[in-house]
Scaffold this motif. Structure first.
Motif, PDB file in Angstrom:
ATOM      1  N   LEU A 105     -22.180  25.433  27.675  1.00  0.00           N
ATOM      2  CA  LEU A 105     -22.852  26.814  27.218  1.00  0.00           C
ATOM      3  C   LEU A 105     -23.874  26.998  28.381  1.00  0.00           C
ATOM      4  O   LEU A 105     -24.265  28.028  28.772  1.00  0.00           O
ATOM      5  CB  LEU A 105     -23.307  26.915  26.052  1.00  0.00           C
ATOM      6  N   ASP A 106     -24.660  25.871  28.535  1.00  0.00           N
ATOM      7  CA  ASP A 106     -25.854  25.945  29.814  1.00  0.00           C
ATOM      8  C   ASP A 106     -25.338  26.232  30.838  1.00  0.00           C
ATOM      9  O   ASP A 106     -25.727  27.058  31.871  1.00  0.00           O
ATOM     10  CB  ASP A 106     -26.578  24.597  29.679  1.00  0.00           C
ATOM     11  N   THR A 147     -16.912  31.409  24.115  1.00  0.00           N
ATOM     12  CA  THR A 147     -17.911  30.527  24.269  1.00  0.00           C
ATOM     13  C   THR A 147     -17.988  29.668  22.727  1.00  0.00           C
ATOM     14  O   THR A 147     -18.567  28.743  22.748  1.00  0.00           O
ATOM     15  CB  THR A 147     -19.214  31.353  24.409  1.00  0.00           C
ATOM     16  N   ARG A 171     -24.038  36.029  22.600  1.00  0.00           N
ATOM     17  CA  ARG A 171     -24.293  35.284  23.766  1.00  0.00           C
ATOM     18  C   ARG A 171     -24.356  36.278  24.776  1.00  0.00           C
ATOM     19  O   ARG A 171     -24.610  36.059  26.163  1.00  0.00           O
ATOM     20  CB  ARG A 171     -23.523  34.070  23.833  1.00  0.00           C
ATOM     21  N   LYS A 201     -27.954  30.167  21.147  1.00  0.00           N
ATOM     22  CA  LYS A 201     -27.555  29.683  22.483  1.00  0.00           C
ATOM     23  C   LYS A 201     -26.915  28.570  22.390  1.00  0.00           C
ATOM     24  O   LYS A 201     -25.740  28.320  23.359  1.00  0.00           O
ATOM     25  CB  LYS A 201     -29.114  29.145  23.189  1.00  0.00           C
ATOM     26  N   HIS A 202     -26.753  27.614  21.507  1.00  0.00           N
ATOM     27  CA  HIS A 202     -25.898  26.388  21.247  1.00  0.00           C
ATOM     28  C   HIS A 202     -25.170  26.655  19.904  1.00  0.00           C
ATOM     29  O   HIS A 202     -25.469  27.564  19.315  1.00  0.00           O
ATOM     30  CB  HIS A 202     -26.730  25.185  21.320  1.00  0.00           C
ATOM     31  N   ASN A 203     -24.401  25.685  19.751  1.00  0.00           N
ATOM     32  CA  ASN A 203     -23.640  25.718  18.747  1.00  0.00           C
ATOM     33  C   ASN A 203     -24.346  25.474  17.354  1.00  0.00           C
ATOM     34  O   ASN A 203     -23.902  25.965  16.242  1.00  0.00           O
ATOM     35  CB  ASN A 203     -22.416  24.711  18.605  1.00  0.00           C
ATOM     36  N   SER A 260     -18.974  23.092  24.360  1.00  0.00           N
ATOM     37  CA  SER A 260     -20.197  22.225  24.116  1.00  0.00           C
ATOM     38  C   SER A 260     -21.335  23.014  24.344  1.00  0.00           C
ATOM     39  O   SER A 260     -21.606  23.774  25.134  1.00  0.00           O
ATOM     40  CB  SER A 260     -19.688  20.973  24.643  1.00  0.00           C
ATOM     41  N   ASP A 261     -22.446  22.487  24.028  1.00  0.00           N
ATOM     42  CA  ASP A 261     -23.716  22.970  24.472  1.00  0.00           C
ATOM     43  C   ASP A 261     -23.941  22.781  25.970  1.00  0.00           C
ATOM     44  O   ASP A 261     -24.567  23.504  26.581  1.00  0.00           O
ATOM     45  CB  ASP A 261     -24.688  21.788  23.674  1.00  0.00           C
ATOM     46  N   ARG A 262     -23.415  21.646  26.690  1.00  0.00           N
ATOM     47  CA  ARG A 262     -23.652  21.503  28.073  1.00  0.00           C
ATOM     48  C   ARG A 262     -22.706  22.525  28.656  1.00  0.00           C
ATOM     49  O   ARG A 262     -23.212  23.170  29.686  1.00  0.00           O
ATOM     50  CB  ARG A 262     -23.086  20.166  28.432  1.00  0.00           C
TER      51      ARG A 262
END
Length: 614
Positions: A133-134, A125, A339, A396-398, A129-131
């Motif tokens: 990851l979602d 992970t 995560r 949760k995000h980078n 990218s943040d997208r």
């Protein structure tokens, strides 16, 4: 009585008839093996081969013993299962009622060879990218829900226990698993396994097991206790099961547990006692494969230990890997393992080590899921001070985000400095309260990005190794052109010391910074770099006539009380405090000259005005 005698005679008669029927068959060993092999192939497709001796018994049990036996499963070029010796004993009497009851199943020198498919490629992970990851979190939730709605593995687990077995004994077993991808072989050795009264009716099954997992650091597991399996309810019960694990950590982990396992839904509700060296704990633990949280723990421990990492769940343990080298504070934050954690925990810990600081009487409630760790409440004693705080770390995000608020009352300053292996530059007690936020992709970015107010006050503060009174009195005596005769204390005892602090751009800004001691009031401002620990402050000192009580040469006239005495401090927290501060006497003399010129000008102006109005 007569009925009992008749029944006994009838039973003996049936046994005699059975013996007459079976004896001719037992004499022909080849025929027996041929029938057994045919039945095994018909039922499973497996091929039985016996290269060693074969023997049979009739009384007290119907028994068969094989040596150097092997079984090849369908499609196997080489037998995947071998045993140096195999003995099976079947009770005779239940056979007449159509029931098979195995008296004993004894296996020695078992060798099982397996081929393992390539492991699923680990999802990194850290490269998403943040997208992405979602999408990863959403897909994981969907897979868990889908798996949870399936029938589970209860039937597969019950299959090895489908027969009634009075005793199962396995010695010197070895399981070899060869990777089809790398060709590497992993080995699990089972020196000893013994279980009695195997059944699926919920009756306790005493079991004793010893396992060795080979590797650079071999792992040893010993298990003893009672296990009950209720096939109808699809439930397993653990009763006084003791597990010892050594090799994983420097100390042996001892785990005693009781509780129920829902086999089909893969849910375990357990009461546990654990011991890892000096660390001991007890409480409850719930594991649910297809629920969120996967791990829910309520534990009381005398101190924190590496065993607590198991509360993160199996995925996080696998994601963490081996012990990491010292962290690079400029490298991306290691968020991958975080995560994978899905845990809710309520912990009471008598002693917790945080870096070099010891936190006592800890009460902690936290929730971790999808990279977000929420400390709902944390209380404890930190160097004698009462700590109460909340925090949220969002990985949760980078770009990670941190929020924290709390307060710390009556911290022992000297004890805190000693824990940091710093010089004992100050004693007394400190009070703090804060509200902080920050973000960053590295540890240094996160520290530098912290923002928010911090209020700092002290009780009975003493600055060790430097005397502000002596420093100021030397300056006053210089102005008075006199010599000091008093002996000044080596330390500075403040009546008041506090500041309003603000974090911004990696610096701790101190404004206003207030301090007072007998005859001196200081107001200042300054800043400290959080990473380098360099600081710089400037005080304006106002002196009062009380200083004359310290030394006659330190008397303060009206003209000296009218000026601000600049005290400048600069250095690093690791430096000698005696070298931090100094009084700017040049600035004082300049101010005095300016004030004296102004006074003379005002005096002359006053005389001139007097003449004009006379």
């Amino acid at each position: 009585m007569l009925r009992f005698v008749l029944l006994s005679l009838a039973a003996l008669f049936l046994l005699m008839i059975t013996a007459v029927i079976l004896v001719p068959l037992l004499v022909d060993k080849e025929k027996v093996l041929e029938i057994a092999s045919a039945q095994l192939f018909e039922q499973t497709g497996a091929t039985l081969a016996v290269e060693g001796e074969t023997s049979f018994t009739l009384f007290p049990v119907l028994g068969i013993s094989l040596s150097n036996a092997s079984v090849a499963m369908p499609g196997e070029a080489e037998p995947g299962l071998r045993a140096e010796s195999l003995s099976i004993g079947v009770r005779l009497r239940p056979l007449f009622s159509g029931t098979v009851e195995i008296d004993s199943l004894l296996v020695d020198g078992l060798l099982v060879r397996l081929t393992s498919a390539p492991d699923a490629e680990a999802i990194d992970t850290g490269n998403m990218s943040d997208r992405e990851l979602d999408a990863f979190y959403a897909a994981r939730r969907a897979l868990r829900e889908e798996a949870g709605s399936s029938t589970g593995t209860g039937a597969a687990l019950g299959l090895p226990l489908a027969l009634n077995v009075a005793e199962l004994r396995l010695t010197n077993a070895r399981i070899e698993s060869v990777s089809t991808e790398t060709g590497e072989t992993s080995v699990i050795e089972v020196p000893r396994l013994r279980a009695t009264d195997l059944n699926l009716a919920g009756v306790p099954i005493p079991i004793s097991l010893e396992v060795k997992i080979a590797g650079e650091a071999p792992l040893f597991v010993n298990l003893d206790g009672d296990i009950s399996v209720d096939q109808a309810a699809e439930r397993m019960t653990l009763d006084a099961v003791s597990i010892e694990v050594s090799g994983a950590t420097a100390e042996t982990l001892v785990l005693n547990t009781n509780g129920d396992v829902d086999i089909n839904r893969q849910i375990a509700d357990l009461a546990i006692d654990l011991e890892l060296g000096p660390a001991k704990g007890s409480g409850t633990l719930r594991f649910a494969s297809y629920e969120s949280p996967q791990i829910e723990a309520d534990l009381a421990l005398n101190r924190a230990s590496p065993a607590l990492f198991a509360l993160a769940g199996p995925d996080a343990v696998a994601g963490a890997g081996e012990e990491a080298p010292p962290a690079d504070l400029d490298a991306p934050l290691p968020l991958a393992a975080l995560r994978l954690i899905d845990t809710r925990a309520t912990l009471a810990i008598e002693q917790l080590e945080l870096d070099r600081h010891e936190l006592k009487e800890v009460k902690l409630k936290l929730r971790a899921v999808d990279g977000v760790v929420t400390v709902q409440r944390l209380t404890g004693l930190l160097h004698g001070g009462n700590l109460e705080m909340t925090a949220t770390f969002n990985g949760k995000h980078n770009t990670a985000r941190l929020e924290s608020a709390g307060k710390l009352a009556s911290l022992d300053i000297a004890e805190a400095l000693a824990a940091m292996e710093s010089e004992p530059i100050m004693t007394g007690y400190a009070n703090l309260d804060w509200t902080l936020t920050g973000s960053g992709r590295t540890a240094n970015q996160l520290i530098a990005g912290l923002k928010g107010p911090i209020n700092f006050t002290t009780e009975a503060p003493v600055l060790k190794g430097t005397s502000l009174e002596a420093m100021l009195c030397e300056a006053v005596a210089l102005i008075n052109q006199e010599q000091l005769t008093a002996t000044f204390p080596a330390d500075t005892r403040f009546q008041e010391l506090g500041a309003k602090l603000a974090l911004a751009d990696g610096k701790l800004n101190l404004a206003p910074l207030k301090a007072s001691l007998p005859g001196v009031q200081l107001d200042g401002k300054g800043d400290m770099d959080l990473l380098s620990q360099d600081f710089k402050t400037t005080f304006k000192a106002r002196l009062s006539p009380e200083l004359e009580n310290v030394d006659r040469a330190c008397r303060v006239s009206k003209r000296l009380t009218a000026i601000d005495w600049p005290v400048k401090c600069k250095g690093n927290m690791a430096d000698d405090p005696a070298k931090w501060c100094g009084v700017d006497t040049d600035a004082i003399i300049e101010d005095l000259a300016t004030n004296e010129a102004r006074r003379q000008l005002e005096k002359k102006a006053g005389k001139l005005l007097d003449k004009l109005f006379k």
